[in-house]
Design an enzyme around this catalytic site. Structure first.
Site: not given
Ligand SMILES: C/C=C/C(=O)SCCNC(=O)CCNC(=O)[C@H](O)C(C)(C)COP(=O)(O)OP(=O)(O)OC[C@H]1O[C@@H](n2cnc3c(N)ncnc32)[C@H](O)[C@@H]1OP(=O)(O)O
Length: 438
Positions: A127, A130, A152
């Site tokens: 998002g 997006e 996603e």
């Molecule tokens: C219609 C639209 C649909 C969508 O958008 S679906 C979502 C699409 N996005 C994703 O799939 C991205 C998911 N996140 C990741 O892949 C990773 O994260 C990152 C590459 C962005 C960063 O990785 P790293 O640096 O290792 O950090 P970390 O420990 O994974 O994340 C840091 C904090 O951020 C929270 N977080 C990250 N992405 C999301 C998310 N999409 N929804 C909810 N929380 C998220 C985690 O949980 C954690 O949180 P805490 O610090 O409390 O442990």
């Protein structure tokens, strides 16, 4: 002119010459994500913008590490449970109601008749990407940590905030497919070269570059909202997507519904207007998100992975992970062995330990069939595949006391990686909770 709506996830600042800075900065969170509240706030902002007297908007992030990581996946997992708890005949309307605001908000932003620029440093994913694509002028820093992407599909979802429509319109369908289907990302140079971003600048200069564009009094319309926009014909779109669909279905056996759904959005939306494309995306998303595969993949591949990484960093992974995965693998192999040739065919059919490329038509049927084969196994091979997965669930059942309930997602993730348990079904504990072990 009405007052700015009250926002808790965004801050604003106005320059003397009327540029409004909208700064995404969630309180108490290390990463910006589109929670339901943040989506509501940006939609209210876009409504306000249309009647405002600002010269234009510059969107940026208040976090130093990233722009935005997309929709809040924890809330998405909860939304699935909420929708499934509703009576069957109400679920479609509930799903559309719940998930259309993000795409609607971004469409309102790009059609508010005010120039909107974005200045992004760090990751802009899902998002977040997006939102980036919905802005008229898109600046990225050329830092190595700056990347845009739509991951996603890696958690069984599709970009439901207009991503399936805007990215291919900017880059051409062919160039967008790696990002949409495989979780590939563009760095700033590539994003500019392909038209997904407007400008790449050294870190620290992105906000000034975005402001300069707003001051140039540009046309506040996206290319697809101008009279000279020509959408591709359906045949042209299909000539690109059809072979890709065949390849993906062959490779995945039809067990991963997100990729064909993304291709459906492209096939339906690209030959149409943007509003029709957004409506098609919502329609496809509605069906996808009511399936169990995205729920399993969010729980294990995202929530399980975050927990796994956290515990590994602290050197505090639960003990016995490798032994458990080895036991699961042995149980699945033993069950397949007992079932002879049907067992071997079942391992391949279900994609246990990776899928062997199969027949396109059969895979398409598997992808379409509702309830899915694992909800209602019918052929001998499907029954054998279910029995093999149930053997893994029996191991989980015996080990219920070995792992804390909150560790089950990360244990399941380990079983995907070390025992070849198929990701669309989560893992042995996910399977046990849903289908038991008989
Ligand atoms: C219609 C639209 C649909 C969508 O958008 S679906 C979502 C699409 N996005 C994703 O799939 C991205 C998911 N996140 C990741 O892949 C990773 O994260 C990152 C590459 C962005 C960063 O990785 P790293 O640096 O290792 O950090 P970390 O420990 O994974 O994340 C840091 C904090 O951020 C929270 N977080 C990250 N992405 C999301 C998310 N999409 N929804 C909810 N929380 C998220 C985690 O949980 C954690 O949180 P805490 O610090 O409390 O442990």
């Amino acid at each position: 002119m009405s007052d700015l709506p009250k926002m808790t996830n965004f801050r604003t600042r106005r320059t003397d010459d009327g540029i409004l800075h909208l700064i995404f900065d969630m309180p108490d969170r290390s990463m910006n994500v589109f929670s339901n509240q943040a989506i509501h706030e940006i939609e209210a902002f876009a409504d306000w913008l249309k009647g405002s007297d600002v010269l234009g908007v510059v969107i940026s992030s208040g976090k130093s590490n990233a722009f935005c990581a997309g929709a809040d996946l924890t809330e998405l997992a909860e939304a699935y449970e909420m929708i499934m708890a509703a009576p069957k005949e109400k679920r479609d309307a509930l799903t559309v109601d719940h998930f259309s605001p993000i795409g609607r908000a971004f469409r309102k932003l790009e059609t508010a008749d005010k120039p909107v620029a974005v200045a992004a440093h760090g990751l802009a994913l899902g998002g977040g990407c997006e939102l980036f694509l919905a802005c008229h002028y898109r600046v990225l820093t050329d830092a190595k940590e700056t990347q845009i992407g739509l991951p996603e599909s890696l958690v069984g979802l599709l970009p439901g905030g207009g991503g399936t429509q805007r990215l291919p319109r900017f880059t051409g369908v062919e160039q967008s497919l790696g990002v949409l289907l495989e979780g590939a990302r563009f760095d700033a140079q590539r994003a500019v070269a392909l038209g997904a971003a407007s400008q790449a600048v050294p870190p620290g200069q992105e906000t000034a570059a975005a402001e300069a564009w707003v001051r140039s009094k540009p046309d506040p319309r996206q290319p697809w909202d101008r009279p000279d926009w020509r959408q591709p014909t359906k045949d042209k779109v299909l000539s690109v997507t059809r072979p890709v669909r065949e390849k993906i279905l062959r490779q995945t056996g039809g067990h991963y519904p997100a990729e064909p759904a993304i291709l459906d959005c492209i096939d339906r939306g690209l030959p149409a207007t943007m509003d029709e494309g957004i409506a098609a995306e919502v329609d496809v998303f509605k069906d996808l998100v009511q399936r169990i595969e995205p729920r399993n993949m969010i729980a294990v591949k995202f929530l399980g992975r975050v927990e796994y990484d956290k515990r590994r960093r602290k050197d505090a992974l639960p003990t016995g992970l490798d032994a458990f995965a080895a036991e699961v693998k042995a149980a699945m192999q033993a069950k397949a062995g007992q079932l002879g040739a049907t067992g071997a065919a079942a391992l391949s059919f279900a994609g246990i330990d990776g899928a062997a490329p199969g027949d396109f038509e059969a895979a398409r049927e598997i992808a379409r069939r509702m309830p899915q084969w694992f909800e209602a196994p019918s052929s001998d091979v499907e029954k054998a595949a279910f029995a093999i997965l149930a053997a893994a669930a029996q191991v989980a059942s015996r080990h219920k006391g070995t792992f804390a309930p909150e560790d089950c997602n990360l244990v399941d993730l380990h079983c995907q990686q070390a025992a070849g348990f198929p990701a669309y079904l989560g893992g042995p504990f996910t399977f046990l909770a849903r289908y038991g072990s008989e």
